[in-house]
Design a protein around this motif. Structure first.
Motif, mmCIF file in Angstrom:
data_model
loop_
_atom_site.group_PDB
_atom_site.id
_atom_site.type_symbol
_atom_site.label_atom_id
_atom_site.label_comp_id
_atom_site.label_asym_id
_atom_site.label_seq_id
_atom_site.Cartn_x
_atom_site.Cartn_y
_atom_site.Cartn_z
ATOM 1 N N TYR A 1 13.507 16.804 6.625
ATOM 2 C CA TYR A 1 14.579 16.399 5.715
ATOM 3 C C TYR A 1 14.493 14.931 5.310
ATOM 4 C CZ TYR A 1 16.541 20.973 6.536
ATOM 5 O OH TYR A 1 16.713 22.333 6.597
ATOM 6 N N GLN A 2 13.445 14.216 5.772
ATOM 7 C CA GLN A 2 13.185 12.852 5.308
ATOM 8 C C GLN A 2 11.751 12.816 4.785
ATOM 9 O OE1 GLN A 2 14.422 9.723 7.974
ATOM 10 N NE2 GLN A 2 16.393 10.664 8.366
ATOM 11 N N VAL A 3 11.628 13.016 3.486
ATOM 12 C CA VAL A 3 10.351 13.330 2.844
ATOM 13 C C VAL A 3 9.677 12.054 2.347
ATOM 14 C CG1 VAL A 3 9.278 14.651 0.973
ATOM 15 C CG2 VAL A 3 11.300 15.560 2.153
ATOM 16 N N THR A 4 8.330 12.045 2.426
ATOM 17 C CA THR A 4 7.544 11.005 1.756
ATOM 18 C C THR A 4 6.693 11.593 0.633
ATOM 19 O OG1 THR A 4 5.903 11.243 3.525
ATOM 20 C CG2 THR A 4 7.414 9.376 3.682
ATOM 21 N N GLY A 5 6.249 12.837 0.757
ATOM 22 C CA GLY A 5 5.387 13.441 -0.253
ATOM 23 C C GLY A 5 6.013 14.685 -0.848
ATOM 24 N N PHE B 1 15.678 10.024 0.514
ATOM 25 C CA PHE B 1 14.304 9.953 1.018
ATOM 26 C C PHE B 1 14.218 8.858 2.068
ATOM 27 C CE2 PHE B 1 14.652 7.471 -2.876
ATOM 28 C CZ PHE B 1 14.104 6.239 -2.530
ATOM 29 N N CYS B 2 13.178 8.943 2.900
ATOM 30 C CA CYS B 2 13.087 8.007 4.017
ATOM 31 C C CYS B 2 12.549 6.643 3.557
ATOM 32 C CB CYS B 2 12.235 8.577 5.140
ATOM 33 S SG CYS B 2 10.529 8.904 4.700
ATOM 34 N N GLN B 3 12.750 5.647 4.391
ATOM 35 C CA GLN B 3 12.424 4.272 4.025
ATOM 36 C C GLN B 3 11.055 3.816 4.533
ATOM 37 O OE1 GLN B 3 15.616 1.334 4.037
ATOM 38 N NE2 GLN B 3 17.036 2.853 4.872
ATOM 39 N N MET C 1 7.501 19.988 2.556
ATOM 40 C CA MET C 1 6.922 18.829 1.880
ATOM 41 C C MET C 1 6.529 17.804 2.957
ATOM 42 S SD MET C 1 9.747 20.278 0.464
ATOM 43 C CE MET C 1 9.903 21.457 -0.872
ATOM 44 N N GLU C 2 5.581 16.949 2.649
ATOM 45 C CA GLU C 2 5.049 16.042 3.667
ATOM 46 C C GLU C 2 6.122 15.073 4.147
ATOM 47 O OE1 GLU C 2 2.857 15.497 6.398
ATOM 48 O OE2 GLU C 2 1.635 16.404 4.804
ATOM 49 N N TYR C 3 6.197 14.921 5.461
ATOM 50 C CA TYR C 3 7.156 13.990 6.066
ATOM 51 C C TYR C 3 6.537 13.391 7.326
ATOM 52 C CZ TYR C 3 8.292 17.953 9.187
ATOM 53 O OH TYR C 3 8.226 18.996 10.078
ATOM 54 N N PRO C 4 6.920 12.161 7.690
ATOM 55 C CA PRO C 4 6.240 11.474 8.789
ATOM 56 C C PRO C 4 6.800 11.745 10.176
ATOM 57 C CG PRO C 4 7.682 9.948 7.648
ATOM 58 C CD PRO C 4 7.775 11.257 6.909
ATOM 59 N N LEU D 1 0.860 -1.186 0.000
ATOM 60 C CA LEU D 1 0.000 0.000 0.000
ATOM 61 C C LEU D 1 0.889 1.227 0.000
ATOM 62 C CD1 LEU D 1 -2.934 -0.803 2.462
ATOM 63 C CD2 LEU D 1 -3.059 -0.455 -0.010
ATOM 64 N N LYS D 2 0.857 1.975 -1.109
ATOM 65 C CA LYS D 2 1.774 3.102 -1.288
ATOM 66 C C LYS D 2 1.007 4.417 -1.437
ATOM 67 C CE LYS D 2 5.894 1.073 -1.481
ATOM 68 N NZ LYS D 2 7.064 1.480 -0.646
ATOM 69 N N ALA D 3 1.514 5.459 -0.793
ATOM 70 C CA ALA D 3 1.009 6.804 -1.050
ATOM 71 C C ALA D 3 1.403 7.213 -2.462
ATOM 72 C CB ALA D 3 1.583 7.781 -0.025
ATOM 73 N N ASP D 4 0.691 8.175 -3.005
ATOM 74 C CA ASP D 4 0.946 8.647 -4.367
ATOM 75 C C ASP D 4 2.194 9.533 -4.374
ATOM 76 O OD1 ASP D 4 0.885 9.678 -6.916
ATOM 77 O OD2 ASP D 4 -1.204 10.315 -6.840
ATOM 78 N N PRO D 5 3.229 9.165 -5.141
ATOM 79 C CA PRO D 5 4.418 10.021 -5.200
ATOM 80 C C PRO D 5 4.117 11.436 -5.688
ATOM 81 C CG PRO D 5 4.867 7.875 -6.163
ATOM 82 C CD PRO D 5 3.395 7.939 -5.942
ATOM 83 N N TYR D 6 3.041 11.595 -6.470
ATOM 84 C CA TYR D 6 2.682 12.892 -7.030
ATOM 85 C C TYR D 6 1.483 13.525 -6.318
ATOM 86 C CZ TYR D 6 5.836 12.380 -11.044
ATOM 87 O OH TYR D 6 6.943 12.271 -11.855
ATOM 88 N N ALA D 7 1.116 13.021 -5.151
ATOM 89 C CA ALA D 7 -0.036 13.580 -4.437
ATOM 90 C C ALA D 7 0.218 15.033 -4.067
ATOM 91 C CB ALA D 7 -0.316 12.765 -3.180
ATOM 92 N N PHE D 8 -0.815 15.869 -4.202
ATOM 93 C CA PHE D 8 -0.713 17.277 -3.856
ATOM 94 C C PHE D 8 -1.041 17.552 -2.393
ATOM 95 C CE2 PHE D 8 -2.101 17.941 -8.493
ATOM 96 C CZ PHE D 8 -0.791 17.873 -8.936
#
Length: 628
Positions: free
Chosen positions: A203-207, A244-246, A193-196, A101-108
């Motif tokens: 500095y460890q981005v997911t979105g 990017f984060c894992q 940018m979105e990060y968890p 289950l993956k978030a959209d790499p291009y999600a706004f």
């Protein structure tokens, strides 16, 4: 932003030359045959099957299986009835039989942590009011303008009464008004940018395309930038294309295989930060990253990007021990693909946004970082001067009685200051992890700590190069920065902190009013030594010039707590000189050792045809200007 996927779009994307790939990829609201819905597009070349799941189908994707539209791994599906702010993810069935289950790499837009789903979102319809600012900044090259950057972490600049985050709209009106009043020209934001993980500071981005949901919606952030521009403040974003984060919902092994990261762990894994490097040899990744840089300029009207951790991209052995890295095809440690990526990146940004700021945080001696790509440079137009920062902070932490033995730390930066276009940073990295705050780094008693900080700031303003100060430094934050709480604004109730705050404000406005301090920042003609050699008294004296040869300032810096009476300095012209700024003023918390007006004598000194006798205040910087 809601066009269909065309063969030409797909060709450019796979060639690494699609500079607006966010217009074709991701989730786009549109109407087909009169039916509103969302068209989803994804790149997952090694997936066996991809489904769209979300709250619109109870997270059951069997009814919404995406169609593979080409042999290079693009998948597409239009789903009727999906609405703005609906949650979704991609259910990726891998060739190995796993389901991801993956978030959209291009999600706004995305859920706020701990949620990890993407949100359907339109970026259209905001009524921008910043045209006057955008037109004004294009009238003069940034190299010839004053640049004073206020570096900010939005989550800890200020918080609400109960410790909650302020949203972008609240921050706009408080932060932009404050920065403008203090005399700053730009605000630089740690990654939004979105990060968890909060302690990563972003500095460890997911979105990469999703504005940080902690502080509001994409439209709220548009208002933030718009309001800053209407107050005359530029907006720079920290941007992280190095790694990017894992986290499982992010880019790591996106379709069950290394996709955004290199396949070989010796190239992929950043052991120092526990992250993964991008694969700069894959063209779809190049399209993803360059499009992302342009996205922030195009959609959000930002003025610049400060590119984080450039050294970790340039060197294959960065942060790695022997045996933990692979050389390039010629046996060297240079990452040739990363170099090519950065050159393409900067060429694209300046092609579409010629007034952009592209700032490299680069900590090594890599040559020509700010030189054009056609001359073999990386193509940035600015670079952080990490050498200046490290030398100066090391020098300032010394007891003044020992500084004369380390005078080179003060003067060395002038030898290379015109080799690149530099920004002088006093950044967030210097006030965390046991390094102490800037004020607490300073030696001496209570009074001397503030005096040392005033001379540090005054020297930074006088030194060639643009300037950056991290939040809290302007009023003397005493404890280290903590991302979990607001700055200690209550310190402004105390006299010395309040006076330091006034000093920084008036120093900033003084800087902006004096062309000598910025018009020829990157040209040797804008600087001249008067005396770099008085190490015994820890004093340096130099000139800063504007384009008009009759417009100049003489700067005298004293890095000891000793007043020097009858101190003679060389000056280039006859006449009177007015002391136009003195960091030792009583109103700034100093001792009040002032000069007012001094007369030049026809007595050659310091290789100058004239000289003047002045009083040098303790731990202070003094600016003199010829009286016309």
């Amino acid at each position: 932003m809601n066009g269909e996927l065309t063969d030409y779009d797909m060709y450019l994307f796979h060639q690494g030359t699609h500079h607006r790939s966010y217009q074709m990829m991701g989730a786009h609201l549109m109407t087909r045959n009169g039916v509103p819905g969302v068209r989803f597009a994804l790149w997952a070349p090694h997936a066996r099957e991809v489904r769209v799941v979300g709250d619109f189908n109870n997270w059951q994707g069997h009814r919404h299986v995406m169609q593979r539209v080409n042999s290079c791994g693009l998948w597409c599906l239009f789903i009727p009835g999906v609405k703005p702010l609906d949650l979704y993810k991609y259910e990726i069935h891998t060739a190995q039989g796993d389901v991801l289950l993956k978030a959209d790499p291009y999600a706004f837009y995305s859920e706020m942590r701990p949620g990890t789903a993407s949100k359907v979102c339109s970026l259209e319809g905001y009524n921008w009011q910043d045209q006057a600012y955008l037109e004004q900044k294009s009238t003069l090259p940034v190299y010839e303008r004053p640049v004073l950057i206020y570096e900010v972490h939005l989550g800890s600049w200020k918080r609400g009464c109960n410790g909650e985050f302020l949203n972008y709209c609240e921050l706009a009106e408080q932060l932009a008004d404050y920065a403008a009043d203090m005399g700053f020209t730009h605000i630089e934001l740690l990654p939004i940018m979105e990060y968890p993980y909060d302690p990563s500071w972003g500095y460890q981005v997911t979105g990469y395309y999703a504005v940080n949901s902690r502080y509001g919606s994409p439209q709220d952030f548009m208002y933030f930038v718009d309001y800053c521009h209407r107050r005359g403040i530029g907006v720079i974003l920290d941007w992280v294309p190095a790694h990017f984060c894992q986290d499982g919902h992010g880019l790591s092994r996106f379709d069950g295989t290394p996709l955004y990261e290199p396949a070989n762990p010796l190239r992929a894994v950043n052991r120092q930060w526990g992250t993964l490097h991008f694969n700069f040899a894959r063209q779809e990744v190049i399209s993803f990253l360059i499009s992302n840089a342009l996205f922030w300029f195009d959609v959000y009207h930002v003025d610049g990007l400060r590119v984080d951790a450039v050294a970790s991209m340039l060197y294959l052995d960065y942060g790695r021990a022997e045996g933990q890295w692979l050389p390039n095809q010629y046996g060297g440690k240079e990452n040739l693909e990363a170099v090519a990526f950065m050159q393409k990146l900067n060429e694209a940004v300046f092609r579409f946004f010629p007034d952009a700021l592209m700032i490299a945080e680069e900590s090594t001696a890599w040559p020509a970082v700010t030189k054009p790509t056609y001359l073999g440079g990386l193509g940035y137009n600015y670079k952080w001067n990490m050498g200046w920062m490290n030398d100066l902070l090391r020098y300032m932490q010394l007891d003044p009685v020992h500084r004369k033995w380390h005078h080179n730390l003060l003067t060395f930066s002038f030898l290379y200051t015109f080799s690149e276009n530099y920004i002088l940073p006093l950044s967030h990295d210097e006030v965390v992890h046991g390094k102490k705050s800037l004020l607490d780094k300073m030696p001496g008693d209570y009074w001397q700590k503030f005096a040392n900080l005033r001379v540090l700031y005054g020297f930074m303003i006088a030194h060639p190069g643009k300037k950056l100060l991290f939040m809290g430094g302007e009023f003397g934050q005493f404890i280290e920065w903590n991302e979990n709480q607001s700055l200690d604004w209550h310190l402004l109730d105390y006299e010395m902190h309040r006076r330091l705050h006034r000093y920084v404000k008036e120093l900033n406005h003084f800087y902006k009013s004096e062309k000598s301090l910025w018009q020829l920042d990157h040209q040797p003609a804008g600087f001249q030594w008067i005396d770099p050699h008085d190490y015994n008294q820890s004093i340096i004296t130099f000139l800063r010039r504007a384009r008009d040869p009759l417009e100049y300032l003489i700067i005298v810096c004293n890095f000891t707590p000793v007043v020097r009476e009858g101190y003679r300095i060389g000056v280039p012209r006859a006449g009177d000189y007015l002391e136009v700024f003195n960091s030792d003023g009583l109103c700034y918390g100093g001792s009040g050792q002032l000069n007012r007006r001094v007369a030049a004598e026809h007595l050659p000194w310091h290789n100058q045809p004239y000289s003047a006798v002045i009083k040098v205040p303790p731990l202070a910087v003094v600016f003199f200007k010829p009286v016309k």
